[in-house]
Design an enzyme around this catalytic site. Structure first.
Site, PDB file in Angstrom:
ATOM      1  N   GLU A  19      20.619  13.251  22.890  1.00 35.48           N
ATOM      2  CA  GLU A  19      19.238  13.037  22.442  1.00 35.48           C
ATOM      3  C   GLU A  19      18.151  13.570  23.384  1.00 35.48           C
ATOM      4  OE1 GLU A  19      20.365   8.817  22.033  1.00 35.48           O
ATOM      5  OE2 GLU A  19      19.018   8.829  20.316  1.00 35.48           O
ATOM      6  N   GLU A  25      23.851   6.239  11.195  1.00 38.11           N
ATOM      7  CA  GLU A  25      24.187   5.091  12.044  1.00 38.11           C
ATOM      8  C   GLU A  25      24.230   3.829  11.186  1.00 38.11           C
ATOM      9  OE1 GLU A  25      22.024   4.710  15.760  1.00 38.11           O
ATOM     10  OE2 GLU A  25      22.593   2.615  15.961  1.00 38.11           O
ATOM     11  N   ARG A  71      12.949   0.710  21.830  1.00 34.59           N
ATOM     12  CA  ARG A  71      13.123   1.919  22.640  1.00 34.59           C
ATOM     13  C   ARG A  71      11.795   2.663  22.810  1.00 34.59           C
ATOM     14  NH1 ARG A  71      17.147   5.078  25.108  1.00 34.59           N
ATOM     15  NH2 ARG A  71      18.995   4.055  24.299  1.00 34.59           N
TER      16      ARG A  71
HETATM   17  N1  MTE Z   1      24.649  17.041  17.510  1.00 32.42           N
HETATM   18  C1  MTE Z   1      25.140  17.467  16.328  1.00 32.42           C
HETATM   19  N2  MTE Z   1      25.633  18.707  16.245  1.00 32.42           N
HETATM   20  N3  MTE Z   1      25.123  16.661  15.227  1.00 32.42           N
HETATM   21  C2  MTE Z   1      24.594  15.392  15.277  1.00 32.42           C
HETATM   22  O1  MTE Z   1      24.601  14.681  14.261  1.00 32.42           O
HETATM   23  N4  MTE Z   1      23.512  13.667  16.647  1.00 32.42           N
HETATM   24  C3  MTE Z   1      22.668  13.423  17.815  1.00 32.42           C
HETATM   25  C4  MTE Z   1      23.299  14.035  19.065  1.00 32.42           C
HETATM   26  N5  MTE Z   1      23.686  15.392  18.820  1.00 32.42           N
HETATM   27  C5  MTE Z   1      24.067  14.922  16.515  1.00 32.42           C
HETATM   28  C6  MTE Z   1      24.141  15.794  17.630  1.00 32.42           C
HETATM   29  C7  MTE Z   1      22.433  12.004  18.066  1.00 32.42           C
HETATM   30  S1  MTE Z   1      21.211  11.227  17.219  1.00 32.42           S
HETATM   31  C8  MTE Z   1      23.149  11.310  18.980  1.00 32.42           C
HETATM   32  S2  MTE Z   1      22.816   9.693  19.334  1.00 32.42           S
HETATM   33  C9  MTE Z   1      24.256  11.929  19.725  1.00 32.42           C
HETATM   34  O2  MTE Z   1      24.459  13.297  19.382  1.00 32.42           O
HETATM   35  C10 MTE Z   1      25.532  11.149  19.415  1.00 32.42           C
HETATM   36  O3  MTE Z   1      26.637  11.694  20.032  1.00 32.42           O
HETATM   37  P1  MTE Z   1      26.948  11.442  21.587  1.00 32.42           P
HETATM   38  O4  MTE Z   1      26.752   9.999  21.834  1.00 32.42           O
HETATM   39  O5  MTE Z   1      28.349  11.885  21.706  1.00 32.42           O
HETATM   40  O6  MTE Z   1      25.992  12.292  22.359  1.00 32.42           O
HETATM   41  N1  HPA Z   2      20.240   3.848  20.442  1.00 27.95           N
HETATM   42  C1  HPA Z   2      20.839   4.163  19.297  1.00 27.95           C
HETATM   43  N2  HPA Z   2      21.293   3.287  18.454  1.00 27.95           N
HETATM   44  C2  HPA Z   2      21.130   1.997  18.751  1.00 27.95           C
HETATM   45  C3  HPA Z   2      20.516   1.608  19.931  1.00 27.95           C
HETATM   46  C4  HPA Z   2      20.043   2.573  20.827  1.00 27.95           C
HETATM   47  O1  HPA Z   2      19.499   2.300  21.894  1.00 27.95           O
HETATM   48  N3  HPA Z   2      20.489   0.263  19.947  1.00 27.95           N
HETATM   49  C5  HPA Z   2      21.075  -0.116  18.804  1.00 27.95           C
HETATM   50  N4  HPA Z   2      21.465   0.912  18.079  1.00 27.95           N
HETATM   51 MO1  MOS Z   3      21.465   8.732  17.637  1.00 32.08          MO
HETATM   52  S1  MOS Z   3      19.572   8.415  16.879  1.00 32.08           S
HETATM   53  O1  MOS Z   3      21.415   7.266  18.617  1.00 32.08           O
HETATM   54  O2  MOS Z   3      22.440   8.345  16.307  1.00 32.08           O
END
Ligand code: MTE
Ligand code: HPA
Ligand code: MOS
Length: 774
Positions: free
Chosen positions: A730, A250, A328
């Site tokens: 998550e 990120e 958070r």
């Molecule tokens: N799943 C896979 N396969 N690889 C990843 O890197 N990242 C996780 C989750 N699932 C991740 C994953 C995290 S930290 C987040 S915030 C969300 O996927 C981000 O994707 P989304 O917002 O589409 O759920």
């Molecule tokens: N989640 C993940 N990434 C972020 C957030 C959050 O709530 N706020 C800022 N960056």
């Molecule tokens: Mo997920 S820790 O919000 O990339």
């Protein structure tokens, strides 16, 4: 993994909702993944003459740089140039939230692995060789590795934050039971399969294109512009997909992209920088370790009346995303429970570790571990089961969270009760009791773990996204959004939305790379919100195009617009198939000079948060669920297995069962790994000891639970979620916390003298010592 028959029953119910989505769709990427054809940064065909770069980093955690001698490295044949902070034309500053982080160290180093210089050479091999020839002298300064030490010395990232509800002090006086204690949860290495990397190419007129393995293309673009002192439009960032991010990309994909761009800026040549695993482990931050204290007060009927905590976050040497992660932690400090009197405080402590960063759950898991520990402690002392306390305090409709949001469409009790009924938890608990009565050398433990997780970036202004949809003149479709595919299947979901709106086959749709020239000013793909934000924008863009196409069709067929719908690549009039096919409709629109491209912007409505009052409505909605975990410990060896994890999860109305089940399973295992076996270790000098996969163990196929069963809860769904399909990335990680408490219960069954300790991860060594502790 085991899939229960009950899924089928509930699935058929889900399919009766209005959206004709193919809920059994496979992840788009599965075909190229298994064939090894999916492209990552390291797979790009590089230009002739491309240079390769390696980072020279600090061999000490804290100190003053007295002297660096690059002469031997520079003299090595094949070394092109070595870049330091002196070569930065703009600002040597990459901090996203707080400007406290240089790209390259200047006269001080703050963590072991802190970048000092970039060696650019004809090959990576030569650059690595050159790195060994650099001589550095550092005058060492005191090293802080724990949050407690930092607090004692007054080393902080920013001012503490605190949430409160009710009157906690007064409420403690009315409690029958009050308990206090300490907890620790360690960090966690992301261990994405694809290490950090970037490839920079010079374009004309000093413009630069970067291919980056980042969750946040706009932050990469913005930071490069800032460091190079040039405008953002000169920088194009492109992302095809990531080999996993898990939050680790990120913010922390940015420095490598900036370094590659800096070298390209000076050399006018392509530069490739891919960290190897050792470099990545040493130089990048991880999940934040937390040291926390809690005080919990209960009434005689086990209602939690008051709860107080102080979270010490080990932030590392710079802010990175720590302030947002700390926030958070406060949002999730009471997990799935209603507590009328709450005071929580979080302190981001500055230490000499690499800046810790986002990791799936973003501080939420650390907060939840503490209240689950407090409840376990209370249950242990009172002499009731933890489940009893959990159950009577579950969140209900219209309860208030400590941050002021009123809980709506709450599924906490629904998932809990469904888990009890569907899995017959009484029988499961009886099985554990019987087993423990009949076995001496093996003991079982069971734990319930409810979860409540808020969906939206906690920072309200970040909750927006855009989509750009082109229908090409042959009827095929291209979609660009801000969504970064990192394995979570977001591209498949974007494709489903367009396929659903236009009623065309998925072969007609292509999801383009994520590129800052097509979709600008984006938030990172994070906070589990990517599909919601980008999906809603895609839906809006597709619907606008659909309206235009209906007008064209009504003219062509001489019928009213309202009688028209699109189905299976044909135009239907009053539900009857017409002669007009999708492709002919698009040709007709072209001849009529109707625009076949659309850009849409979505910003989550209703959410707000006032940091001066620490109150508001920060989340679009919450995701709920309940897991039941059972473990068996070998009490001679301290080793353990997880017999099963049985989950009732709130998917809303899942768009893609396979993808979402994969997210639940993956997150669960990652959570169990964090709680049980993944042990990050730094020595007191701040050197990473767990610096390889031989010293850092993550779950493998042998250590995952023997059975993982996930049942969707029956629910209305939520309109703030895309097509009522709730965010899933998550939340399920926190089911893994149940593994810790299942182990504790098994230890208690063996050792009645065991005083509970809340110090994760619960490795087999710790289990063994706990079994025999008096
Ligand atoms: N799943 C896979 N396969 N690889 C990843 O890197 N990242 C996780 C989750 N699932 C991740 C994953 C995290 S930290 C987040 S915030 C969300 O996927 C981000 O994707 P989304 O917002 O589409 O759920
Ligand atoms: N989640 C993940 N990434 C972020 C957030 C959050 O709530 N706020 C800022 N960056
Ligand atoms: Mo997920 S820790 O919000 O990339």
């Amino acid at each position: 993994m085991h899939k229960n028959k009950t899924n089928k029953v509930l699935d058929s119910k889900l399919d009766s909702v209005s959206i004709a989505l193919k809920r059994s769709i496979k992840n788009l990427d599965s075909y190229t993944h298994v064939r090894g054809e999916s492209l990552y940064v390291d797979d790009i065909n590089i230009r002739q003459g491309t240079f390769h770069a390696v980072v020279f980093d600090s061999p000490k955690a804290h100190g003053k740089i007295k002297r660096i001698d690059y002469s031997k490295a520079e003299a090595l044949e094949g070394v092109e140039r070595i870049f330091t902070y002196k070569d930065i034309p703009g600002e040597n500053e990459i901090g996203g939230i707080i400007p406290d982080e240089p790209l390259f160290a200047e006269d001080e180093v703050h963590f072991w692995g802190m970048p000092i210089a970039l060696i650019v050479a004809e090959s990576e091999f030569i650059a690595r060789k050159a790195r060994q020839l650099i001589a550095i002298e550092i005058e060492e300064l005191p090293v802080i590795t724990t949050a407690k030490e930092a607090k004692a010395k007054g080393n902080f990232i920013n001012a503490p934050r605190s949430f409160s509800l009710g009157d906690t002090e007064k409420a403690f006086q009315d409690c029958k039971y009050v308990f206090e204690g300490e907890t620790f949860s360690n960090g966690q290495e992301h261990l994405y399969i694809e290490a950090q990397g970037a490839y920079a190419e010079p374009l004309e007129n000093g413009n630069i294109k970067i291919t980056s393995s980042t969750q946040g293309p706009t932050s990469v673009q913005k930071t490069i512009a800032h460091v190079l002192g040039i405008a953002m439009h000169k920088i194009e960032v492109d992302v095809t997909r990531l080999g996993g991010g898990f939050g680790g990309k990120e913010d922390q994909a940015t420095p490598w992209a900036v370094m590659a761009a800096l070298a390209t800026y000076h050399l006018n040549q392509s530069v490739k920088l891919i960290l190897n695993r050792h470099d990545d482990l040493r130089m990048t931050g991880k999940r934040h370790p937390y040291e926390s204290t809690y005080k919990i007060g209960l009434s005689k009927d086990l209602k939690i009346l008051a709860y107080q905590t102080e979270f010490l976050q080990n932030s590392g040497a710079a802010a990175d995303l720590s302030p947002a992660i700390a926030e958070r932690t406060l949002f999730h400090a009471t997990n799935s429970y209603y507590v009328p009197n709450v005071t929580t405080k979080v302190i981001s402590c500055k230490t000499n570790l690499p800046p810790n960063t986002a990791f799936r759950g973003f501080g939420g898991p650390q907060g939840m571990f503490v209240i689950e520990s407090a409840i376990a402690k209370a249950a242990h002392e009172i002499g009731v089961s933890t489940r009893q306390i959990q159950e009577v305090n579950l969140l209900d409709e219209n309860d208030t969270f400590s941050y002021g949001q009123i809980a709506k469409k709450v599924e906490a009790k629904n998932t809990w009760n469904s888990a009890k009924n569907i899995f017959n938890s009484e029988a499961l608990e009886q099985d554990v009791k019987d087993f423990n009565k009949n076995n001496k050398a093996f003991k079982k433990g069971l734990a319930f773990m409810p979860i409540t997780f808020g969906i939206s970036f906690t920072n309200t202004p970040m909750n927006h996204a855009r989509a750009l949809v082109h229908i090409y003149l042959d009827g095929s479709i291209g979609i660009s959004t801000a969504a970064v595919e990192m394995g979570q299947g977001v591209n498949t979901k974007m494709m489903q939305i367009a396929a659903d709106v236009f009623s065309v086959s998925i072969e007609k749709i292509k999801i383009e790379s994520t590129n800052t020239t097509r979709v600008a000013n984006t938030s990172p793909s994070a906070a589990s919100s990517t599909a919601d934000l980008n999906g809603k924008a895609t839906l809006m863009a597709c619907n606008s195009l659909l309206e235009r196409l209906k007008t064209v069709a009504s003219q062509d067929l001489n019928v009213s617009e309202s009688s028209i719908c699109l189905k299976d690549e044909c135009v239907y009039v009053n539900d009857k198939k017409s002669e007009l096919l999708w492709t002919a409709l698009i040709s007709s629109a072209m001849l009529k000079r109707v625009a076949l491209s659309e850009n849409a912007h979505y910003a989550t409505p209703e959410i707000h948060f006032d940091k001066t009052k620490e109150k508001g409505h920060p989340f679009a909605y919450h995701v709920y669920g309940t897991a039941i975990t059972t473990t068996t410990i070998d009490c001679i060896r301290g080793t353990y297995e997880f017999d099963y994890v049985k989950i009732v999860h709130d998917y809303g109305k899942s768009m893609s069962e396979g993808i979402d089940l994969g997210q639940v399973e993956g997150a669960l295992i990652q959570g169990i790994g964090w709680m049980t076996m993944e042990e990050i270790a730094y020595n007191k000098d701040g050197k990473l000891l767990s610096n390889a996969l031989s010293t850092y163990k993550i779950p493998d196929i042998f250590s995952v639970p023997k059975i993982v069963e996930v049942i969707p809860v029956e629910t209305e769904g939520n309109d703030m979620a895309i097509l009522k399909s709730k965010a899933v990335g998550e939340p399920p990680l926190m089911y893994g916390i149940g593994a810790y408490f299942a182990l504790q219960n098994a230890i208690k069954a063996f050792n009645s003298k065991y005083e509970l300790e809340f110090h994760a991860p619960m490795t087999p060594e710790k289990v063994l010592m706990s079994l025999y502790k008096k």
